[in-house]
Write an enzyme that holds these catalytic residues in place. Structure first.
Site, PDB file in Angstrom:
ATOM      1  N   GLN A 219       0.783  -1.239  -0.179  1.00 32.41           N
ATOM      2  CA  GLN A 219      -0.024   0.099   0.112  1.00 32.41           C
ATOM      3  C   GLN A 219       0.843   1.208  -0.131  1.00 32.41           C
ATOM      4  OE1 GLN A 219      -2.938  -2.260   3.004  1.00 32.41           O
ATOM      5  NE2 GLN A 219      -3.155  -0.111   3.016  1.00 32.41           N
ATOM      6  N   ARG A 365      -8.490  -0.566   8.317  1.00 31.22           N
ATOM      7  CA  ARG A 365      -9.443   0.198   7.672  1.00 31.22           C
ATOM      8  C   ARG A 365      -9.390   1.414   8.798  1.00 31.22           C
ATOM      9  NH1 ARG A 365     -14.331  -1.428   3.736  1.00 31.22           N
ATOM     10  NH2 ARG A 365     -14.592   0.588   2.911  1.00 31.22           N
ATOM     11  N   CYS A 366      -8.713   2.089   9.215  1.00 29.52           N
ATOM     12  CA  CYS A 366      -8.527   2.790  10.222  1.00 29.52           C
ATOM     13  C   CYS A 366      -7.422   3.952  10.199  1.00 29.52           C
ATOM     14  CB  CYS A 366      -8.730   1.766  11.516  1.00 29.52           C
ATOM     15  SG  CYS A 366      -8.136   2.664  13.240  1.00 29.52           S
ATOM     16  N   GLU A 735     -12.779   4.696   5.663  1.00 26.93           N
ATOM     17  CA  GLU A 735     -12.825   3.942   6.842  1.00 26.93           C
ATOM     18  C   GLU A 735     -13.795   4.459   7.738  1.00 26.93           C
ATOM     19  OE1 GLU A 735      -8.908   4.757   7.195  1.00 26.93           O
ATOM     20  OE2 GLU A 735      -9.108   6.249   8.754  1.00 26.93           O
TER      21      GLU A 735
END
Ligand code: CDP
Length: 781
Positions: A219, A365-366, A735
């Site tokens: 990522q 996702r944070c 997110e």
């Protein structure tokens, strides 16, 4: 050209990338095949904690097809047995002295085929001397507990950090003066991002040129390139990291994993490309876990207003502190825990501990621990409402930060950019029919049925930096966009971020379309190749839109300024006399005297004003002045079965505010995905460990992902409060729903039982736990 034709902001155009994805023509890591490529598999430790007595590779080396067996000792000879982590710790690449979690990488086999490599793993003889395993941070922090990281000089316990934020004295005063204090102890369990595609890489170190091309599920390819240069001592210009299509990341593909390093070292040593593709169990057992936070929270309440918040927590970071974390903030951005509320005093303290578990703490996702913070405050507020006997919606409204208080400085030091929390809450209540539902709930209770209504009014913080305050491993958190408009008016946009399924190829083209009036189909977006994109910190923590999206808007505007000068030259008019209407400059008062952006692009290479540099291209590095603060209210209605403890989501209304929406359809897709993951965490997903540190949940039979059968239906709504500092007013959204929704689901189930005194249920809220609570509360049937 009219905005409807260029498909700029606010258009739900279909995703460009889906043309290849739905045809099965994506290019994922396992699709990469190079001539002469070898295959690598990793041997993992069966023990959670053990000394390595010996490693004998002779039988494995003798298996036909095996090219090499790599051990920790071999890596140590090249000074590569340990590597730095993104949190400033060190992590074993291949174990040398001890194994510290079950599934840790001990050796690797490189062979002609992945099957041979896998078979050869069974022929490696490792003698272990087992040690007691520490599987909770409480055990690990006990006096006299064995030191897991005994190889670290000066490390005499399992404590990694002890960090605090806020004003302790002011908070203590608020508590001393409170009418009522409400407390909650809760545990946010360990869960796993489990993307559809596991991790992997193809490392290709060319012995003739010295160029290392590493195809990798990352990522954050640029940051990885720099860290590889630092770890392996390779010149950075000789390292090219290519992240091809990625089948989901969710934070799991940010850290550097041993497999990447060993495959690269093997390619370097053997002079051939080496592919490593992780299997599902490898992914679930060893790569970045999330959460594992033991939290205590207290609210001071006076005259119905929250006057203070005190939290303390212990984080289980696993054997290596390895997740990406802005270096100044050891508990990520947990100190956003004051949430949507105007709380004058707050104090936050967090300790992190090593345990004999795989590295944890990944920002699933944070935005770096925001999820845990949001969960704690939204549960606490609900408990407070129940304790005070007031409606949870009205209690929230009474305590919200009000629209005229923005920009709002929180007690822990964040400056919230914009918000209208009551508006989002009221819309959710209206869509739900809240007042009627409360009446139905009371009537149902009379009839012996248990209905629960749960709310969560979350506020997120996304889009790190600015770079002065936020860095990962010293790299400042800016991002970049390079835009090249070709002579025929078609463009290529190159970004430092990297999509893992979020639709960047579409939405970032829409930003350029909006700013330059070039149709979005004419703009190709490229990401993920460090040789061909400008430097960036990558995609996680919903930072792409707030940072790279802003960079895209700014570079587009810079090119528009140049285009204006060229248009004035072509029209023989003064720049001040030109009007801009997305894609077209015309002379004021003479609308037919006009040049399109395509005319101007052609002129940028063929007919320039004297002295002007040719071309229409540029790069912008954007260091955001602040983060963005998306928010919303999620409302859940459940019915609990008194005979079994099973609960079912009857309604789920989600109102989100992410400022200006670039592509509403993509935003809704992001929200629905997040709501599903939030539901999974709240209801069913759990990775746990037995007392010996054996991981339970290392496959999808034990680790329960929701299918479409379990997933509830979602009703979405929106409010739009633009970010005042973002060039197009957008905030991140990827997110929000994972962050905000778990508390709403849990609040709903607790609400169904609250009249009988139930105040807490721990995630995952399984039927067994609810059944136990029903029995204790005398509600079981
Ligand atoms: O960093 P990441 O891409 O995961 O998250 P994001 O910036 O929140 O964006 C997720 C997707 O939603 C991207 O394709 C964005 O461009 C899109 N989005 C949007 O269309 N409008 C917004 N206000 C925010 C995101």
């Amino acid at each position: 050209m009219a905005t409807t034709e260029v498909r700029g902001l606010g258009h739900s155009v279909k995703r460009k990338e889906d043309e290849r994805f739905i045809r099965g023509k994506g290019n994922y890591i396992d699709d990469v095949t190079l001539p002469g490529m070898l295959h690598m598999e990793l041997l993992r430790s069966p023990f959670a904690h053990a000394r390595i007595v010996s490693v004998d590779t002779s039988r494995a080396e003798a298996l036909p097809g095996v090219v090499a067996v790599v051990t920790g000792e071999l890596m140590a000879q090249h000074n590569l047995a340990w590597m730095p982590t993104l949190s400033g710790d060190t992590q074993a690449v291949l174990a040398t002295d001890k194994v510290r979690f079950q599934g840790q990488e001990v050796a690797a086999v490189v062979a002609d085929s992945a099957y041979v490599a896998k078979d050869a793993l069974e022929l490696i003889d490792v003698e272990y001397d087992p040690l007691p395993a520490l599987t909770t941070p409480q055990q690990a922090l006990e006096d006299g507990a064995p030191v897991i990281r005994d190889e670290k000089e000066g490390q005499t316990s399992n404590l990694i950090y002890d960090w605090e934020a806020g004003d302790k004295e002011a908070t203590d005063r608020a508590f001393a003066e409170a009418d009522q204090v409400v407390e909650l102890d809760t545990f946010y369990p360990r869960c796993h991002p489990s993307p559809l595609e596991c991790c992997g890489c193809v490392a290709d170190v060319n012995p003739a040129t010295g160029k290392a091309t590493i195809y990798m599920t990352s990522q954050a390819p640029h940051a990885i390139r720099t860290l590889f240069a630092l770890v392996a001592g390779l010149p950075e210009q000789n390292i090219r990291v290519i992240s091809p299509d990625i089948g989901g990341g969710f934070g799991n593909k940010v850290p550097i994993y041993p497999g990447y390093v060993v495959a690269t070292a093997a390619s370097l040593l053997l002079g051939k490309p080496v592919k490593w593709i992780e299997d599902r169990t490898g992914n679930l057992i060893s790569t970045g876990f999330a959460r594992d936070y033991h939290m205590h929270g207290e609210l001071a309440v006076k005259d119905g207003k929250i006057t203070g918040l005190r939290t303390s927590l212990v984080a289980d970071e696993g054997a290596f502190f390895a997740d990406a974390q802005p270096s100044k903030f050891k508990i990520g951005l947990f100190h956003i825990v004051t949430g949507s509320y105007d709380i004058p005093a707050a104090h936050v303290r967090g300790e992190g501990a090593y345990t004999n578990k795989a590295p944890g703490g990944v920002a699933y996702r944070c935005s770096f621990r925001v999820t845990e913070a949001s969960y704690l405050i939204e549960r606490l507020v609900d408990v407070a409402a129940h304790e005070l006997g007031v409606d949870p919606a009205e209690f929230r409204v009474q305590n919200f930060i009000k629209p005229d208080q923005f920009p709002y400085e929180s007690a822990t030091g964040f400056v919230y950019d914009s918000g209208d929390y009551e508006k989002a809450l009221r819309l959710a209540l209206e869509k739900l029919g809240y007042d009627d539902l409360r009446k139905e709930q009371a009537e149902a209770r009379e009839q012996g049925r248990l209905i629960g209504i749960g709310l969560a009014s979350f506020t997120e913080v996304v889009g790190a930096g600015h770079g002065k305050q936020y860095d990962i491993a010293g790299l400042r958190m800016f991002d970049s966009a390079e835009l090249r408009v070709h002579p025929t008016g078609k463009a290529i946009l190159k970004l430092g971020v990297k999509s893992q399924g979020q639709g960047h190829e579409t939405t970032f083209a829409q930003i350029v379309a909006e700013e330059l009036g070039i149709p979005y189909e004419d703009i190709e977006v490229q990401e993920g190749d460090t040789d061909n994109t400008p430097y960036g910190l990558g995609t996680y923590a919903s930072r792409s839109t707030p940072v790279a999206g802003a960079a895209t808007a700014v570079i587009s505007r810079k090119l528009r300024d140049k285009a204006r000068t060229i248009a004035a030259h072509l029209l023989e008019a003064s720049e001040d006399d030109l009007e801009w209407d997305r894609g077209r400059f015309s002379v004021k008062g003479a609308p037919d005297r006009a040049k399109t952006i395509q005319d101007v692009a052609f002129a940028a290479y063929t007919d320039l004003p004297d002295g002007m540099e040719a071309g229409l291209e540029g790069v912008h590095y954007y260091d955001p002045p602040n983060m963005t603060f998306p928010f919303g209210t999620y409302a859940v209605v459940v019915e609990v079965d008194r005979g079994t403890g099973a609960w079912k989501v009857e309604r789920m209304v989600a109102v989100d505010d992410c400022g200006v929406r670039i592509n509403p359809m993509i935003v809704e897709g992001q929200i629905m995905g997040g709501l599903t993951e939030g539901f999974a965490i709240a209801a069913m997903e759990l990775i746990t460990f037995d007392e010996d540190g054996n991981c339970i949940g290392s496959n999808f039979t034990d680790y329960l992902l929701p299918t479409s059968w379990e997933t509830p239906s979602f009703e979405l709504g929106e409010t739009v409060t633009p970010s005042p500092h973002h060039p197009i007013g957008a905030k991140g959204v990827g997110e929000s729903a994972t962050v905000g929704s778990p508390a709403a689901y849990v609040n709903a189930v607790v609400d169904a039982l609250a009249h009988a005194g139930v105040r807490n249920l721990e995630m995952p809220v399984t039927s067994a736990k609810v059944w136990e609570a029903l029995q204790e509360a005398g509600l079981a049937e």
